[in-house]
Write an enzyme that holds these catalytic residues in place. Structure first.
Site, PDB file in Angstrom:
ATOM      1  N   ASP A 553      15.116  -1.983 -40.667  1.00 25.99           N
ATOM      2  CA  ASP A 553      15.297  -1.892 -39.227  1.00 25.99           C
ATOM      3  C   ASP A 553      16.251  -0.731 -38.947  1.00 25.99           C
ATOM      4  OD1 ASP A 553      15.238  -2.598 -36.504  1.00 25.99           O
ATOM      5  OD2 ASP A 553      17.073  -3.765 -36.738  1.00 25.99           O
ATOM      6  N   GLU A 632      22.142   5.880 -23.115  1.00 25.83           N
ATOM      7  CA  GLU A 632      22.440   5.831 -21.682  1.00 25.83           C
ATOM      8  C   GLU A 632      23.941   5.735 -21.452  1.00 25.83           C
ATOM      9  OE1 GLU A 632      20.417   2.889 -19.384  1.00 25.83           O
ATOM     10  OE2 GLU A 632      19.083   4.434 -18.598  1.00 25.83           O
ATOM     11  N   ALA A 866       6.706  13.382 -43.336  1.00 31.40           N
ATOM     12  CA  ALA A 866       7.166  12.156 -42.692  1.00 31.40           C
ATOM     13  C   ALA A 866       6.143  11.747 -41.644  1.00 31.40           C
ATOM     14  CB  ALA A 866       8.531  12.362 -42.050  1.00 31.40           C
ATOM     15  N   ILE A 869       4.718   6.762 -36.272  1.00 33.40           N
ATOM     16  CA  ILE A 869       3.648   6.102 -35.527  1.00 33.40           C
ATOM     17  C   ILE A 869       4.254   5.081 -34.576  1.00 33.40           C
ATOM     18  CG2 ILE A 869       3.339   4.398 -37.376  1.00 33.40           C
ATOM     19  CD1 ILE A 869       0.359   4.295 -36.647  1.00 33.40           C
ATOM     20  N   GLY A 871       3.976   1.693 -31.822  1.00 36.21           N
ATOM     21  CA  GLY A 871       3.423   0.354 -31.964  1.00 36.21           C
ATOM     22  C   GLY A 871       2.004   0.223 -31.473  1.00 36.21           C
ATOM     23  N   ASN A 929      14.526 -10.427 -34.630  1.00 39.05           N
ATOM     24  CA  ASN A 929      13.247  -9.712 -34.623  1.00 39.05           C
ATOM     25  C   ASN A 929      12.862  -9.201 -36.008  1.00 39.05           C
ATOM     26  OD1 ASN A 929      15.516  -7.974 -34.376  1.00 39.05           O
ATOM     27  ND2 ASN A 929      14.187  -6.299 -33.823  1.00 39.05           N
ATOM     28  N   ASP A 930      13.766  -9.289 -36.964  1.00 41.43           N
ATOM     29  CA  ASP A 930      13.483  -8.834 -38.326  1.00 41.43           C
ATOM     30  C   ASP A 930      13.143  -9.980 -39.270  1.00 41.43           C
ATOM     31  OD1 ASP A 930      14.167  -6.154 -37.613  1.00 41.43           O
ATOM     32  OD2 ASP A 930      16.277  -6.715 -37.750  1.00 41.43           O
TER      33      ASP A 930
END
Length: 1293
Positions: A553, A632, A866, A869, A871, A929-930
């Site tokens: 991640d 941001e 490299a 890509i 999602g 999420n991992d």
């Protein structure tokens, strides 16, 4: 009919964006048709009515198939329908919407109500609109309705069709109750939903025994020993007793069960801690505190500040104005930055309990799914308009409420149906590669054992038949009556110890202690967070030494989420922040009214205004910014460095302090960033009353939207962008445009329709944004430095040097991930970067095939490329027909980065590589999420830190920082692999060494199944006399020190490529053990040919011979352990020499058990017989030395001629020299290169013999050509020195 004049401003917007669209404007076509004769229009309407009916049927089919994307049902363009149809649809749509604005409250208890008899026309290729179905259908359109269906509905024998606008979604499901979830408000639910209890444990009380036994008996060795234990219960079959196998097997299973129970109890405790958390639930006008596990769908709950959401909720209202709240989604997407959620206006005023109690109606939403960033539903309050619900109103389980006193929400998904749990997979039962290989070899050894049993059984049968008459004194009559099957069972039990029963328990204990070494490694302790490394499972210790692919991640794993504003480019001038705003050249230019002062002010205003950052004012006057992304926050900080301070935000406006002057900007629209748009825009009304659009984004999207007249700063800013990128900084372009009020008013209507659409909302909003984001004026660019975790670049460089491929799988933006790749040195500036951002399956297929064809012509195993890509493209690439090609392309590339991927996509990528390459994969992450990819990988690493403990709890190993991964793999992984490999090989060796002797003895015992050794010495061989050397090898063996392993990552190669344990090595050890057993049996047989008689009248018998052989075996196998040991400690000495001493002590004690104890009668006085024999003491050093002599010679030749890099480095450590000399200096030898296809012995070039001096460094063979040389065509001098493989390739060509 639509008025022609009403389309004027709309046309101006379209002209502003793309003049080519004017020709296809439906309103323009309508004007042309209105001028046509009336009879012509009537003729045209007949086929159009039929066409509309056909489209209605297609719409029904689309709803039932839940189409996500436009399909082939769509017409070529909307213009084909004709103008009359357009006008009719528009008018009908307006009438339908007016009728559906207010729904009457139901008068029946079950909540059913009559709806207007209308239907929605749905086509994947056109915008949604309402058409009349029956009552309002004009002319021949009524004929399109089935007469039977029409009559049934009129007679109320069939329900009329529901309005599609009552419920549609981007998911494309229709109004069928089976395709949606209906939640009643403040009333009983129509169906029973999943409870809110979760479980991440492997077992429960009921499933533990079957699951545990299934896991244990997946090992063939345990199945084998269970069979042996059962066979031993047959009377008069076992020559070794009834319980010599059953008791050790029960002991082994008990140890494993205790270990599994302890590990799973930890998971249950974590689950219970979550399930027993408390939450306030509204029950009959009062708030009652209940456990999370007691919540059900439809409950209204109150969540307080700094509290996790117990389930997936729809936000009703909050303590903040207009139902706003701030949440932290670290456990969902890894981001620690705050995000804004806002309830719909219809529920924003529900601030008291009585208001919530009066809420009546339903919520209709999509079924539970894995899409974290999507939600589609509607709120239907009785007597009020239908309100659309989206992802901005959803508070997901796992997120935390921040900077908001409280919120009220209604539960829509619970327990394992929440989006967080949908993205989690069940805890897998992982097994290491070494375990799998051992299992296979045990199966092969079992087949050999069966062969030995059959051979021995047949020999026994033949011998008995031959000697039945002559050797009558042996009473072979009983044996003759016994069948071949009886003999097979006897030999099967006799030879069963060829497979070491103690291996599994030894491995369990050694792995457990290895895990403790990992837990107590002070070098992997993070003092700042007081977090040590933790091995949550010990079954995969050796897998850490075989990792080939790492899936990482990004946010929170590689980075610290800390970004710093470094510099900016404004009007061709680069500025950097100083200690104070007044010291910076930028502020001085504003004060002195430099010629570019207006652009500078516009630039800083954009930085301070165009964002979604939330300011938090502290008591001491300082301001803390909470942003949706760290960049941001860095941009807002950058504006503050130059005196433009953002300090106030409300839903309607933002305020800034511009060098002491307060300015208020009314926020009109926020066009949010998406991976497709690659930009973010804010439309504001300035203090002067002008409407401006501030836009920031990637240079590629900003430059193509600049006005044609704006050429002032383009080239210079582009040069500055390249300069910033070369420094590894993240860049953004800033631009602005002024919008006329009439243009904005018309666009606002278009945008409002798009933003409230329930079908293809995202696509429509993007199209609307494209209409207004043009004619921009470039202001400049920013450069931000992303702060990585300490030691990340060095760790990645070391892992790459070790031959490990690193993939980054992140839900973050593409530009962010690419820049992180450059910052952490994963991507070098010499690499070619391939970016795959495709919108369809066909486009994805084309680009993958194109790049694959390009790389197929490359001779290199992998290319310096490299692959990046996103999602959406990954979804197409992972489809069935493209998965293989995509996988091939990825494996060619050196680096792969997947952006904007969902947790389940991460797991799919990991699973794809794991299954296709059969290599050991490792996934590392820090957020919930991992979890899915951590569980799919061969080894899962969780980072326990600020992102929560979800990933850590689901992982196999947890660390506090990414940099600790280097030591975990290169040191502990390589050591544990070498230790486990030697332990397994040695365990098989020592068992074969002893128990094959029973086969050799059978030649002399008439194949009777008679054992050579005393029964209890057979049982204690693995448990006592040879138990310590495997432990010493498994715990303390290391071929190089930790510092050397970290300094030279190439030393990881032997373990990664499984050089120490593979099929070839395994059977070399087995053959070595067979050879040793021959020496250990027949040398004593030769030495003891003559008969000996002791003073007490005893003579030497088979048991005397057996004890002599047993002694030599113990000494030999212990010395063998010393021969393969690389690192000697005092514990190693104690294990080896102590085991030999233990056997001699046992003989002394056990020989005197009888008659004190009523067993061991045949061992009485054995110590006197054994130790009083001179031949025994003479053979004690000679037999083991003779047996191991071949091993010593082979080891000497190997370390002299075929010395590996690891062995060379180890020698330098022993000699206390610097290993750098070995890494840099070459080891010389002479070779001759010949070409294939030529006559044998013919050299490639014109000389009889060509000598090459080669150096083997890290496994790469480089040829240094010496002497004169004729270089043939195709082989040039600039290619030398080259590898031998390339020489062969050139000469063959």
């Amino acid at each position: 009919m639509t008025e022609p004049g009403n389309n004027k401003s709309s046309s101006s917007i379209i002209n502003q964006n793309d003049s080519s669209r004017v020709n296809g404007n439906p309103q323009n076509r309508a004007r042309e048709v209105e001028a046509a004769p009336t009879n012509t229009r009537l003729v045209q309407q007949v086929p159009q009515w039929c066409y509309r009916c056909l489209r209605q049927l297609r719409g029904i089919a689309l709803r039932h198939t839940a189409s996500l994307q436009p399909t082939g049902f769509a017409p070529p363009n909307d213009g084909e329908e004709g103008p009359a149809g357009q006008d009719q649809d528009a008018g009908a749509g307006r009438r339908s919407r007016e009728q559906a604005q207010v729904e009457p409250r139901p008068s029946v208890p079950n909540g059913s109500r009559r709806r207007a008899e209308t239907a929605t026309e749905v086509d994947a290729g056109i915008p949604m609109r309402r058409i009349t179905a029956y009552g309002n259908c004009r002319g021949p359109a009524r004929l399109c309705t089935s007469p039977k269906r029409y009559l049934l509905e009129k007679l109320r024998l069939r329900k009329p069709p529901k309005h599609d606008e009552d419920f549609t979604s981007s998911a494309g499901f229709g109004a069928d109750d089976s395709e949606r979830r209906i939640i009643a408000l403040n009333s009983a639910q129509p169906v029973k939903y999943c409870n809110n209890r979760i479980s991440t444990a492997k077992y429960n009380v009921i499933s533990f025994l079957p699951s545990f036994l299934f896991e244990q008996f997946r090992r063939y060795s345990n199945c084998f020993f269970l069979l042996i234990a059962l066979l031993q219960q047959i009377p008069d079959v076992s020559p070794t007793g009834r319980y010599t196998t059953l008791v050790p097997l029960i002991f082994i299973l008990s140890v494993s069960a205790i270990k599994e129970i302890i590990e799973d109890i930890k998971r249950h405790r974590a689950d219970n801690e979550i399930n027993h958390r408390l939450i306030d639930r509204l029950e009959v006008s009062t708030w009652k505190t209940v456990r999370w596990s007691e919540l059900t769908v439809g409950d209204i709950v109150k969540v307080s500040n700094d509290t996790f959401f117990p389930a997936d909720l729809v936000l009703l209202s909050s303590s903040e104005p207009q139902a706003m709240c701030f949440i932290e989604t670290a456990n969902l997407d890894g981001e620690t930055n705050l995000k804004i959620r806002q309830g719909v206006p219809a529920t924003a005023k529900l601030l008291e309990t009585k208001d919530l109690q009066q809420l009546e109606g339903t919520i209709e939403c999509e079924l539970p799914n894995r899409l974290l960033y999507e939600f589609t539903g509607v709120l239907k309050e009785y007597g009020k308009p239908v309100v659309a619900l989206g992802s901005d109103q959803v508070l997901q389980r796992g997120a935390m409420l921040r900077n908001t006193s409280w919120i009220f929400g209604i539960v829509v998904y619970t327990g394992h149906e929440t989006k967080l749990m949908k993205n989690s997979t069940s805890a897998p039962l992982k097994r290491s590669t070494v375990d799998k290989l051992t299992n296979t070899q045990i199966l092969m050894l079992f087949m050999i054992l069966i062969s030995l049993c059959i051979t021995s059984g047949l020999c026994s049968l033949f011998w008995t038949n031959k000697h039945f008459m002559t050797d009558w004194y042996l009473a072979l009559g009983d044996h003759k009556s016994k069948s071949l099957g009886y003999n097979l069972l006897t030999f099967f039990i006799l030879y069963n110890n060829l497979i070491p029963i103690s291996l599994q328990v030894t491995l369990e204990l050694v792995r457990f202690l290895q895990a403790i070494f990992i837990n107590y490694d002070i070098e992997m302790y993070h003092e700042e967070s007081d977090t040590p490394a933790m091995a949550r499972t010990s079954n995969l210790n050796e897998e850490l030494g075989m990792v080939k692919y790492i899936f990482s991640d990004k946010t929170g794993t590689l980075t610290r989420n800390v970004m710093v504003f470094k510099k900016c480019s404004i009007a061709t001038q680069i500025y950097e922040p100083e200690r104070t705003p007044s010291e910076s050249l930028l502020v001085q230019n504003i004060i002195s009214r430099h010629e570019n002062a207006e652009d500078i002010e516009e630039f800083l205003t954009l930085l301070a205004v165009c964002h979604t950052v939330i300011p938090e004012k502290k008591e001491d006057g300082t301001i803390i910014y909470h942003a949706a992304s760290p960049d941001e926050r860095a941009l807002v900080d950058g504006a503050r460095y130059f005196g433009y301070i953002f300090d106030t935000r409300t839903p309607e406006y933002v305020e800034i302090n511009a060098l002491g002057e307060r300015k208020r900007y009314e926020v009109l629209n926020v066009l949010e960033f998406t991976s497709t748009r690659k930009r973010m825009s804010l439309i504001v009304r300035t203090p002067e009353g002008n409407i401006k659009l501030f836009c920031k984004g990637a240079d590629s999207v900003i430059y193509e939207r600049l006005a044609a007249r704006d050429q002032a700063y383009r080239e210079t800013t582009l040069q500055h962008l390249e300069e910033f990128a070369s420094e590894g900084l993240r860049t953004l372009c800033l631009a602005v445009t002024e919008i006329p009020p009439e243009v904005y008013d018309e666009w606002q209507q278009t945008y409002h329709k798009a933003s409230t659409s329930l079908q293809y909302r995202e696509r429509k909003v993007e199209d609307a944004a494209n209409l207004i984001e043009n004619n921009l004026r470039l202001l400049g660019a920013t450069a931000i430095e992303d702060r990585l975790q300490d030691g990340v670049p060095d760790t990645i460089a070391s892992l790459l040097d070790a031959g490990i491929y690193i993939w980054v799988l992140t839900g973050d933006k593409q530009e962010t991930a690419i820049n992180i790749g450059y910052s952490c040195k994963l991507i070098s500036h010499s690499m070619d970067v391939i970016i795959l951002n495709e919108e369809s399956l066909d486009a994805t297929r084309d680009v993958i095939h194109r790049h694959s064809d390009e790389f197929k012509h490359s001779t290199a195993k992998d290319v310096n490329v490299a692959l990046v890509i996103d999602g959406k493209t990954l979804k197409y690439a992972l489809s069935c027909d493209l998965r293989g090609d995509f996988q091939e392309l990825c494996l060619i590339c050196r680096v792969v980065i997947c952006c904007r991927v969902s947790p389940i996509q991460k797991a799919e990528v990991v699973e794809m590589v794991t299954q296709s390459t059969k290599a050991v994969t490792l996934a590392i992450g820090d957020g919930a999420n991992d979890v899915a990819m951590i569980q799919k990988a061969s080894v899962g690493i969780g980072i326990s830190g600020v992102e929560g403990l979800q990933a850590s709890c689901a992982s196999d190993y947890s660390i506090a920082q990414f940099r600790f991964l280097k030591r975990l793999l290169l040191v502990h992984g390589a050591w544990n692999y070498a230790r486990i490999s030697k332990l397994i090989l040695y365990s098989f060796y020592k068992n074969v060494c002893l128990y094959v002797i029973e086969l050799w003895f059978a030649v002399y015992s008439g194949w009777s199944g008679q054992i050579l050794f005393e029964r209890w010495t057979i049982g204690l061989y693995n448990v006592v006399f040879t138990a310590l050397p495997p432990f010493a090898i498994g715990l303390f063996e290391k071929f190089c020190t930790a510092d050397t392993m970290l300094r030279y990552p190439l030393l990881y190669k032997p373990s990664q490529t499984a050089q120490l344990f593979n099929v070839k090595v395994f059977w070399i050890w087995i053959c070595n053990a067979l050879l040793h057993s021959v020496f250990l049996f027949w040398l004593p047989i030769v030495a003891y040919k003559s008969e000996n008689i002791w003073g007490d009248g005893k003579t030497s018998d088979y048991l005397m011979l057996g004890n002599i052989v047993y002694t030599y075996v113990v000494v030999t196998v212990c010395l063998k352990a010393g021969l393969i040991t690389s690192s000697w400690t005092w514990l190693t000495h104690a294990a080896i020499w102590g085991s030999i001493a233990l056997w001699f002590s046992f003989v002394l004690v056990y020989s005197h058990f009888w008659p004190t104890f009523n067993f061991a009668t045949n061992f009485a006085g054995m110590d006197i017989q054994l130790f009083s024999t001179p031949v025994f003491w003479l053979g004690l050093p000679l037999v083991p030395i003779t047996t191991l002599l071949i091993d010593v010679i082979c080891k000497l030749i190997h370390n002299t001629v075929f010395k590996t890099l690891t062995e060379a480095v180890r020698e330098t450590e022993i000699q206390r020299n610097d290993p750098e000399q070995v890494m840099s200096e070459s080891r010389s030898s002479w070779i001759c290169i010949f070409t294939r296809g030529r006559r044998r012995g013919a050299p490639i070039f014109g000389y009889t013999r060509l000598r090459h001096k080669f150096a083997k460094t890290g496994g790469q063979l480089r040829c240094l050509i010496t002497g004169r040389l004729r270089i043939p065509r195709g082989l040039r001098s600039n290619r030398l020195p080259c590898s031998v493989d390339s020489v062969w390739s050139k000469t063959n060509n």
